[in-house]
Design a protein around this motif. Structure first.
Motif, PDB file in Angstrom:
ATOM      1  N   PRO A  59       0.666  -1.199   0.017  1.00 10.55           N
ATOM      2  CA  PRO A  59      -0.018   0.013   0.007  1.00 10.55           C
ATOM      3  C   PRO A  59       0.866   1.027  -0.050  1.00 10.55           C
ATOM      4  O   PRO A  59       0.471   2.102  -0.917  1.00 10.55           O
ATOM      5  CB  PRO A  59      -0.734  -0.153   1.211  1.00 10.55           C
ATOM      6  CG  PRO A  59      -0.712  -1.553   1.611  1.00 10.55           C
ATOM      7  CD  PRO A  59       0.383  -2.099   1.108  1.00 10.55           C
ATOM      8  N   VAL A  72      -2.722  -7.315  -2.975  1.00  7.49           N
ATOM      9  CA  VAL A  72      -2.235  -7.575  -1.413  1.00  7.49           C
ATOM     10  C   VAL A  72      -3.572  -8.033  -0.743  1.00  7.49           C
ATOM     11  O   VAL A  72      -4.660  -7.859  -1.429  1.00  7.49           O
ATOM     12  CB  VAL A  72      -2.030  -6.143  -1.074  1.00  7.49           C
ATOM     13  CG1 VAL A  72      -3.013  -4.900  -1.177  1.00  7.49           C
ATOM     14  CG2 VAL A  72      -1.295  -5.983   0.435  1.00  7.49           C
ATOM     15  N   GLN A  74      -6.957  -7.816   1.633  1.00  5.37           N
ATOM     16  CA  GLN A  74      -7.824  -6.804   2.180  1.00  5.37           C
ATOM     17  C   GLN A  74      -7.488  -6.450   3.692  1.00  5.37           C
ATOM     18  O   GLN A  74      -7.560  -5.103   4.046  1.00  5.37           O
ATOM     19  CB  GLN A  74      -9.285  -6.970   2.222  1.00  5.37           C
ATOM     20  CG  GLN A  74      -9.817  -6.918   0.786  1.00  5.37           C
ATOM     21  CD  GLN A  74     -11.170  -7.590   0.745  1.00  5.37           C
ATOM     22  OE1 GLN A  74     -11.391  -8.878   1.308  1.00  5.37           O
ATOM     23  NE2 GLN A  74     -12.102  -7.377  -0.085  1.00  5.37           N
ATOM     24  N   LEU A  77      -4.479  -3.965   3.633  1.00  4.39           N
ATOM     25  CA  LEU A  77      -4.858  -2.521   2.944  1.00  4.39           C
ATOM     26  C   LEU A  77      -5.698  -1.928   3.662  1.00  4.39           C
ATOM     27  O   LEU A  77      -5.580  -0.734   4.089  1.00  4.39           O
ATOM     28  CB  LEU A  77      -5.364  -2.904   1.661  1.00  4.39           C
ATOM     29  CG  LEU A  77      -5.962  -1.953   0.646  1.00  4.39           C
ATOM     30  CD1 LEU A  77      -4.531  -1.686  -0.102  1.00  4.39           C
ATOM     31  CD2 LEU A  77      -6.849  -2.101  -0.574  1.00  4.39           C
ATOM     32  N   GLU A  78      -6.858  -2.458   4.357  1.00  5.92           N
ATOM     33  CA  GLU A  78      -7.728  -1.808   5.008  1.00  5.92           C
ATOM     34  C   GLU A  78      -7.228  -1.297   6.520  1.00  5.92           C
ATOM     35  O   GLU A  78      -7.401  -0.250   7.088  1.00  5.92           O
ATOM     36  CB  GLU A  78      -8.660  -2.785   5.769  1.00  5.92           C
ATOM     37  CG  GLU A  78     -10.032  -2.132   6.252  1.00  5.92           C
ATOM     38  CD  GLU A  78     -10.831  -1.323   5.522  1.00  5.92           C
ATOM     39  OE1 GLU A  78     -10.541  -1.013   4.223  1.00  5.92           O
ATOM     40  OE2 GLU A  78     -11.553  -0.427   6.147  1.00  5.92           O
ATOM     41  N   GLN A  80      -4.048  -0.431   6.830  1.00  3.26           N
ATOM     42  CA  GLN A  80      -3.204   0.656   6.456  1.00  3.26           C
ATOM     43  C   GLN A  80      -3.851   1.908   6.081  1.00  3.26           C
ATOM     44  O   GLN A  80      -3.688   3.089   6.426  1.00  3.26           O
ATOM     45  CB  GLN A  80      -2.074   0.210   5.454  1.00  3.26           C
ATOM     46  CG  GLN A  80      -0.995  -0.533   5.688  1.00  3.26           C
ATOM     47  CD  GLN A  80       0.269  -0.830   5.041  1.00  3.26           C
ATOM     48  OE1 GLN A  80       0.522   0.149   4.345  1.00  3.26           O
ATOM     49  NE2 GLN A  80       0.876  -1.909   5.221  1.00  3.26           N
ATOM     50  N   ALA A  81      -4.974   1.816   5.448  1.00  2.37           N
ATOM     51  CA  ALA A  81      -6.035   2.819   5.264  1.00  2.37           C
ATOM     52  C   ALA A  81      -6.556   3.470   6.547  1.00  2.37           C
ATOM     53  O   ALA A  81      -6.419   4.645   6.711  1.00  2.37           O
ATOM     54  CB  ALA A  81      -7.196   2.379   4.364  1.00  2.37           C
ATOM     55  N   PHE A  93      -4.813   5.163  -1.503  1.00  4.57           N
ATOM     56  CA  PHE A  93      -4.857   3.811  -2.631  1.00  4.57           C
ATOM     57  C   PHE A  93      -6.546   3.389  -2.347  1.00  4.57           C
ATOM     58  O   PHE A  93      -6.810   3.545  -1.341  1.00  4.57           O
ATOM     59  CB  PHE A  93      -3.930   3.165  -2.146  1.00  4.57           C
ATOM     60  CG  PHE A  93      -3.807   2.608  -0.431  1.00  4.57           C
ATOM     61  CD1 PHE A  93      -4.770   1.944  -0.038  1.00  4.57           C
ATOM     62  CD2 PHE A  93      -2.526   3.272  -0.166  1.00  4.57           C
ATOM     63  CE1 PHE A  93      -4.439   1.987   1.604  1.00  4.57           C
ATOM     64  CE2 PHE A  93      -2.466   3.033   1.196  1.00  4.57           C
ATOM     65  CZ  PHE A  93      -3.183   2.326   1.913  1.00  4.57           C
ATOM     66  N   ARG A  94      -6.859   2.530  -3.504  1.00  2.57           N
ATOM     67  CA  ARG A  94      -8.039   1.657  -3.048  1.00  2.57           C
ATOM     68  C   ARG A  94      -8.130   0.370  -3.648  1.00  2.57           C
ATOM     69  O   ARG A  94      -7.416   0.419  -4.780  1.00  2.57           O
ATOM     70  CB  ARG A  94      -9.495   2.556  -3.612  1.00  2.57           C
ATOM     71  CG  ARG A  94      -9.143   3.085  -4.925  1.00  2.57           C
ATOM     72  CD  ARG A  94     -10.315   3.680  -5.419  1.00  2.57           C
ATOM     73  NE  ARG A  94     -10.709   5.049  -4.481  1.00  2.57           N
ATOM     74  CZ  ARG A  94     -11.024   5.997  -4.991  1.00  2.57           C
ATOM     75  NH1 ARG A  94     -11.353   6.320  -6.242  1.00  2.57           N
ATOM     76  NH2 ARG A  94     -11.225   7.111  -4.166  1.00  2.57           N
ATOM     77  N   ALA A  95      -9.088  -0.699  -3.197  1.00  9.29           N
ATOM     78  CA  ALA A  95      -8.971  -2.055  -3.870  1.00  9.29           C
ATOM     79  C   ALA A  95      -9.790  -1.791  -5.180  1.00  9.29           C
ATOM     80  O   ALA A  95     -11.077  -1.121  -5.089  1.00  9.29           O
ATOM     81  CB  ALA A  95      -9.488  -2.755  -3.026  1.00  9.29           C
ATOM     82  N   VAL A 196      -5.000  -3.660  -6.027  1.00  8.27           N
ATOM     83  CA  VAL A 196      -5.008  -2.211  -5.469  1.00  8.27           C
ATOM     84  C   VAL A 196      -4.489  -1.356  -6.244  1.00  8.27           C
ATOM     85  O   VAL A 196      -3.382  -1.419  -7.278  1.00  8.27           O
ATOM     86  CB  VAL A 196      -4.144  -2.056  -3.994  1.00  8.27           C
ATOM     87  CG1 VAL A 196      -3.118  -2.848  -4.222  1.00  8.27           C
ATOM     88  CG2 VAL A 196      -4.188  -0.621  -3.512  1.00  8.27           C
TER      89      VAL A 196
END
Ligand code: ATP
Ligand code: ZN
Length: 299
Positions: A59, A72, A74, A77-78, A80-81, A93-95, A196
């Motif tokens: 990410p 990566v 979820q 990703l989530e 770190q978001a 960033f987004r999935a 992503v």
């Protein structure tokens, strides 16, 4: 300075997501020349290169523009978001696609001998985890106050070491929990691998490359879920059987030599055939059930 006439995709160097990610890209027609340091793979068939990294770095690499796309979980990703959000950084960033592999869940697990009236049982406890943001959000939603103890690995041994009372960790089969005398009690987050992309569009030659890659990935992903189902049945059982295949294309029905009342059917199903579904079909009169993967499809 990198030029923007090539697309760079970050995938996990070695781990659970490496092989499925490489396999997916290969199916989309991407071929790479392996470099000696094995961190950068030059795209041979298309101007799309690979960067092999730790999954946790993906990410951030997208956020800073070092890579254009990534594969990566979820969960990473989530987490770190949420971390960026908590520290006031903008969405970076987004999935953009769910990839259907790397499925796992982030779950709370407690010692086997605990009773489990519900999440309130965690009130005032220490919970070892590598996902403090996802855990904190879940605890808030449950109205429970507990203390996350952040560990980067071996979370499951924290209770035995006296570092925490319970844990919140990734689970797929549950074998690791079992080996550590823990039991899974609540699912905090369901995860799978995703593609992503940056939150902002590319605005240069990379946009077209990304669009082409997405078209190919979509074709690969839809084929992957599709199954060809073959079976035989009595003619008058066919309507009931087709009702059990609502996601199938209109089937091909074939006569069987020497058997007037029996037919053979072939149907393309767009979603997974579960054992439950096959058993239902058998009960409804299907015999010789065969479920085949689909290699390629050109509609
Ligand atoms: P590295 O950081 O070195 O790239 P890692 O130890 O973080 O590797 P893996 O254990 O390979 O990575 O897990 C990568 C991802 O695979 C996880 O973030 C998760 O999305 C997914 N995954 C699927 N099943 C599991 C599981 N049972 N345990 C852990 N991760 C799983
Ligand atoms: Zn990792």
């Amino acid at each position: 300075m990198r030029t923007h006439d090539r697309l760079r995709i970050a995938i996990q160097k070695s781990g659970r997501l490496s092989d499925p990610a490489r396999d997916l890209l290969a199916r989309a027609g991407l071929g790479f020349r392996e470099s000696r340091d094995r961190l950068f793979c030059y795209g041979e068939s298309l101007p799309i290169d690979l960067l092999l990294v730790r999954d946790d770095d993906i990410p951030g690499l997208i956020a800073e523009g070092t890579c254009d796309l990534g594969v990566v979980g979820q969960n990473v990703l989530e987490e770190q978001a949420l971390e960026r959000e908590a520290s006031g950084q903008p969405e970076a960033f987004r999935a953009i696609r769910e990839l259907g592999f790397g499925r796992c869940r982030l779950s709370v697990a407690v010692p086997n001998d605990w009773d489990w009236p519900g999440p309130a049982r965690l009130e005032g406890t220490r919970l070892a985890t590598s996902y403090p943001q996802l855990l904190a959000r879940w605890l808030r939603n449950q109205g429970v106050t507990a203390e996350p103890v952040v560990l980067s690995g071996s979370v499951e041994i924290a209770p035995r070491l006296g570092k925490a009372e319970a844990i919140c960790d990734l689970v797929s089969t549950g074998a690791t929990l079992l080996a550590n005398q823990l039991k899974e009690t609540a699912v905090v987050f369901e995860s799978q691998a995703v593609l992503v992309a940056p939150a902002q569009p590319f605005g240069d030659a990379r946009a077209e490359l990304a669009a082409m890659l997405l078209r190919r990935l979509d074709a690969v992903l839809s084929v992957r879920a599709s199954k060809l189902v073959l079976f035989q049945a009595a003619r008058d059982a066919v309507p009931a059987l087709l009702a059990l295949l609502p996601d199938a294309e209109p089937p091909t029905v074939m006569a069987i030599e020497g058997q007037r009342d029996q037919v053979a059917l072939q149907a393309l199903c767009r979603s997974a055939m579960t054992w439950q579904r096959l058993e239902d079909m058998k009960r409804a009169g299907a015999t010789g059930l065969l479920v085949l993967p689909v290699e390629q499809m050109l509609a």
